[in-house]
Design an enzyme around this catalytic site. Structure first.
Site, mmCIF file in Angstrom:
data_model
loop_
_atom_site.group_PDB
_atom_site.id
_atom_site.type_symbol
_atom_site.label_atom_id
_atom_site.label_comp_id
_atom_site.label_asym_id
_atom_site.label_seq_id
_atom_site.Cartn_x
_atom_site.Cartn_y
_atom_site.Cartn_z
ATOM 1 N N GLY A 19 0.903 -1.397 0.079
ATOM 2 C CA GLY A 19 -0.094 -0.047 0.086
ATOM 3 C C GLY A 19 0.833 1.184 -0.096
ATOM 4 O O GLY A 19 1.243 1.624 1.177
ATOM 5 N N VAL A 28 -0.299 7.193 3.262
ATOM 6 C CA VAL A 28 0.413 6.473 4.543
ATOM 7 C C VAL A 28 1.738 5.630 4.396
ATOM 8 O O VAL A 28 2.766 5.912 4.835
ATOM 9 C CB VAL A 28 -0.801 5.846 5.528
ATOM 10 C CG1 VAL A 28 -0.111 4.948 6.545
ATOM 11 C CG2 VAL A 28 -1.863 6.432 5.875
ATOM 12 N N ASP A 48 2.206 -2.406 -4.483
ATOM 13 C CA ASP A 48 0.768 -1.620 -4.414
ATOM 14 C C ASP A 48 0.156 -2.056 -5.685
ATOM 15 O O ASP A 48 0.832 -2.772 -6.636
ATOM 16 C CB ASP A 48 0.945 -0.023 -4.667
ATOM 17 C CG ASP A 48 -0.068 0.935 -4.535
ATOM 18 O OD1 ASP A 48 -0.384 1.237 -3.171
ATOM 19 O OD2 ASP A 48 -0.912 0.852 -5.257
ATOM 20 N N SER A 85 -7.441 -10.098 -0.195
ATOM 21 C CA SER A 85 -7.071 -10.309 -1.427
ATOM 22 C C SER A 85 -5.281 -10.173 -1.158
ATOM 23 O O SER A 85 -4.554 -10.525 -1.820
ATOM 24 C CB SER A 85 -7.334 -9.565 -2.422
ATOM 25 O OG SER A 85 -6.830 -7.969 -2.033
ATOM 26 N N ALA A 105 -2.356 -1.204 9.457
ATOM 27 C CA ALA A 105 -2.498 0.126 9.668
ATOM 28 C C ALA A 105 -4.062 0.726 8.973
ATOM 29 O O ALA A 105 -4.634 1.564 9.349
ATOM 30 C CB ALA A 105 -1.625 1.140 9.368
ATOM 31 N N ALA A 106 -4.356 -0.121 7.972
ATOM 32 C CA ALA A 106 -5.501 0.104 7.194
ATOM 33 C C ALA A 106 -6.655 0.093 8.071
ATOM 34 O O ALA A 106 -6.797 -0.560 8.897
ATOM 35 C CB ALA A 106 -5.784 -0.867 5.780
ATOM 36 N N SER A 144 -1.578 -1.274 14.349
ATOM 37 C CA SER A 144 -1.175 0.245 14.819
ATOM 38 C C SER A 144 -2.175 0.506 16.033
ATOM 39 O O SER A 144 -1.611 1.304 16.750
ATOM 40 C CB SER A 144 -1.189 1.017 13.659
ATOM 41 O OG SER A 144 -2.160 1.339 13.077
ATOM 42 N N HIS A 149 -9.646 2.100 17.523
ATOM 43 C CA HIS A 149 -8.819 3.211 16.935
ATOM 44 C C HIS A 149 -10.126 3.950 16.144
ATOM 45 O O HIS A 149 -10.413 3.457 15.115
ATOM 46 C CB HIS A 149 -7.760 2.789 16.023
ATOM 47 C CG HIS A 149 -7.446 3.879 15.255
ATOM 48 N ND1 HIS A 149 -6.876 4.898 15.553
ATOM 49 C CD2 HIS A 149 -7.420 4.232 13.665
ATOM 50 C CE1 HIS A 149 -6.692 5.962 14.453
ATOM 51 N NE2 HIS A 149 -6.836 5.338 13.397
HETATM 52 N N1 LIG Z 1 -4.274 3.170 11.728
HETATM 53 C C1 LIG Z 1 -4.411 4.557 11.563
HETATM 54 O O1 LIG Z 1 -3.961 5.165 12.653
HETATM 55 C C2 LIG Z 1 -4.255 5.196 10.198
HETATM 56 C C3 LIG Z 1 -4.861 4.463 9.168
HETATM 57 N N2 LIG Z 1 -5.194 5.249 8.187
HETATM 58 C C4 LIG Z 1 -5.691 4.212 7.146
HETATM 59 O O2 LIG Z 1 -4.617 3.782 6.085
HETATM 60 C C5 LIG Z 1 -5.257 3.427 4.864
HETATM 61 C C6 LIG Z 1 -4.562 3.956 3.708
HETATM 62 O O3 LIG Z 1 -4.782 5.513 3.896
HETATM 63 P P1 LIG Z 1 -4.174 6.167 2.743
HETATM 64 O O4 LIG Z 1 -2.486 5.900 2.356
HETATM 65 O O5 LIG Z 1 -4.520 7.806 2.888
HETATM 66 O O6 LIG Z 1 -5.095 6.102 1.303
HETATM 67 P P2 LIG Z 1 -4.258 6.171 -0.257
HETATM 68 O O7 LIG Z 1 -5.838 5.965 -1.025
HETATM 69 O O8 LIG Z 1 -3.561 7.477 -0.482
HETATM 70 O O9 LIG Z 1 -3.347 4.902 -0.576
HETATM 71 C C7 LIG Z 1 -3.944 3.366 -0.386
HETATM 72 C C8 LIG Z 1 -2.860 2.781 -1.334
HETATM 73 O O10 LIG Z 1 -3.703 1.237 -1.246
HETATM 74 C C9 LIG Z 1 -3.241 0.959 -2.572
HETATM 75 N N3 LIG Z 1 -4.154 -0.425 -2.749
HETATM 76 C C10 LIG Z 1 -5.687 -0.314 -2.680
HETATM 77 N N4 LIG Z 1 -5.879 -1.614 -2.801
HETATM 78 C C11 LIG Z 1 -4.658 -2.485 -3.067
HETATM 79 C C12 LIG Z 1 -4.782 -3.702 -3.097
HETATM 80 N N5 LIG Z 1 -5.586 -4.719 -3.303
HETATM 81 N N6 LIG Z 1 -3.276 -4.240 -3.082
HETATM 82 C C13 LIG Z 1 -2.260 -3.266 -2.907
HETATM 83 N N7 LIG Z 1 -2.534 -2.134 -2.899
HETATM 84 C C14 LIG Z 1 -3.672 -1.576 -3.004
HETATM 85 C C15 LIG Z 1 -3.883 2.061 -3.385
HETATM 86 O O11 LIG Z 1 -3.343 1.915 -4.897
HETATM 87 C C16 LIG Z 1 -3.119 3.225 -2.819
HETATM 88 O O12 LIG Z 1 -1.753 3.467 -3.391
HETATM 89 C C17 LIG Z 1 -6.803 3.785 4.884
HETATM 90 O O13 LIG Z 1 -7.736 2.598 5.165
HETATM 91 C C18 LIG Z 1 -6.785 4.709 6.126
HETATM 92 O O14 LIG Z 1 -7.956 5.118 6.731
HETATM 93 C C19 LIG Z 1 -4.971 6.229 7.705
HETATM 94 C C20 LIG Z 1 -4.410 7.044 8.864
HETATM 95 C C21 LIG Z 1 -4.198 6.640 10.120
HETATM 96 C C1 LIG Z 2 -7.597 8.267 9.687
HETATM 97 C C2 LIG Z 2 -7.151 7.636 10.870
HETATM 98 O O1 LIG Z 2 -7.473 6.691 11.334
HETATM 99 C C3 LIG Z 2 -6.525 8.707 11.836
HETATM 100 O O2 LIG Z 2 -5.698 9.753 11.362
HETATM 101 O O3 LIG Z 2 -6.735 8.531 13.079
#
Ligand SMILES: NC(=O)C1=CN([C@@H]2O[C@H](COP(=O)(O)OP(=O)(O)OC[C@H]3O[C@@H](n4cnc5c(N)ncnc54)[C@H](O)[C@@H]3O)[C@@H](O)[C@H]2O)C=CC1
Ligand SMILES: CC(=O)C(=O)O
Length: 317
Positions: free
Chosen positions: A12, A16, A37, A103, A120-121, A145, A177
């Site tokens: 991913g 993030v 990715d 997947s 983290a997702a 996380s 979270h």
């Molecule tokens: N745990 C935490 O504290 C936090 C979690 N997140 C979560 O992290 C995740 C990612 O957020 P962002 O990076 O902002 O999103 P983003 O949309 O910028 O990046 C997501 C990436 O995942 C890739 N992706 C999607 N399906 C895929 C697959 N089947 N195989 C491989 N790659 C795949 C996409 O191509 C993209 O590059 C979200 O679920 C978000 O809610 C975000 C911030 C804090």
């Molecule tokens: C997006 C998210 O999970 C956070 O920033 O806490």
């Protein structure tokens, strides 16, 4: 895992993931860093960009990869999945991101991977639970996380309130979270002194502390409303957890851990401090909770269990 050559795979490479990759390069952690990715072009571009940083930090092989690279990795970090749009909760992402998680876990497992998975997702507690179920990997080797970012946010807010460094605030957000999380104020300390005593002396009321808790709970929404996503905070939290694993630190960090009777809970991942080392989660530190916190933990767990059960059932049916 105390070998000379360590390998991390990132799945991913979005906001993030790429921020995490940058943090890992900055810290000189892991000699080999592979990026996966859906967009191969993006991973290739990021690998080329990141390798240009390594002469200023530490030698590291950074490259775009496919899942077979996981076979000899020490750590796989999963940040792939849809992020929240303004107005969406993390729990709203469950169906879409659980499918993505399935997947991803299948080819990781097929590669013969035998290391630690760090998720983290979002919704992160539920996706970590799902990742462990889909993979069948030992529970202590599948880490979330969890509330690491939320606890950092709490430390920042309390540091501002009491005019001390956030480094010296020992305070955790526990539970989901997400929107049911809560601050474990009864066990929080600053410089070894109970936070609640410090608040009393400084004339800070419980209502003010609960206001801080609420602001922490909603901070992600504030950031997403302004810039569309949050990534630097979580990326640094992920780097910190990765360091605890790769350096076998026995670090006590707030994460989400699988419950085995702690807090009266079972068959669920939820935010709590735990000891993290090269084996993953060495043990959970069950924090004593007061009456308010005990109720909040039970309510948070109930929400997570309901959504996780419904999500898993939908995927299977
Ligand atoms: N745990 C935490 O504290 C936090 C979690 N997140 C979560 O992290 C995740 C990612 O957020 P962002 O990076 O902002 O999103 P983003 O949309 O910028 O990046 C997501 C990436 O995942 C890739 N992706 C999607 N399906 C895929 C697959 N089947 N195989 C491989 N790659 C795949 C996409 O191509 C993209 O590059 C979200 O679920 C978000 O809610 C975000 C911030 C804090
Ligand atoms: C997006 C998210 O999970 C956070 O920033 O806490």
């Amino acid at each position: 895992m105390s070998k000379n050559h360590q390998k991390v795979v990132l799945v991913g490479d979005g906001a993030v993931g790429s921020s995490y990759a940058y943090a890992m390069v900055q810290q000189g952690l892991a000699e080999e860093f592979a990026i996966i990715d859906l967009s191969k072009e993006r991973t290739e571009g990021d690998a080329l960009d990141l390798e240009d940083a390594t002469p200023f930090t530490a030698p590291k092989l950074v490259y775009a990869a496919d899942y077979d690279t996981c076979k000899d990795a020490d750590l796989v970090v999963i940040t792939a999945g849809a992020p929240q749009k303004p107005g969406e909760t993390r729990l709203d992402l469950v169906d879409k991101n659980m499918k993505i998680m399935k997947s991803i876990i299948e080819p990781i497992k097929a590669s013969g991977f035998d290391g630690i998975i760090l998720v983290a997702a979002n919704p992160v507690d539920i996706l970590t639970y799902a990742a462990q179920k889909f993979s069948g990997f030992p529970k202590h080797k599948v880490i979330s996380s969890g509330t690491s970012l939320d606890s950092a946010r709490l430390r920042v807010a309390l540091a501002k309130k009491f005019n001390v460094s956030p480094v010296d605030v020992m305070a955790n957000i526990l539970g989901e979270h997400g929107d049911t999380e809560f601050a474990a104020y009864s066990s929080a300390t600053i410089g070894g002194k109970p936070l609640l005593d410090m608040a009393k002396e400084a004339g800070v009321s419980m209502d003010e502390l609960l206001q801080i808790e609420d602001e922490v709970r909603h901070k992600a929404y504030e950031i997403i409303n302004r810039k569309g996503a949050t990534y630097y905070g979580v990326a640094t939290a992920l780097m910190r957890i990765s360091r605890a694993i790769l350096r076998d630190e026995n670090a006590v960090l707030p994460i989400a851990a699988p419950m085995n009777g702690e807090y009266g809970l079972d068959d669920i991942y939820i935010g709590t401090p735990a000891v993290i080392n090269a084996q993953g989660i060495d043990r959970v530190i069950e924090v004593p909770l007061d009456e308010r916190e005990t109720k909040a933990m039970a309510a948070s767990a109930k929400t997570l269990k309901e959504i996780a059960t419904a999500g898993m059932a939908k995927l299977q049916g």
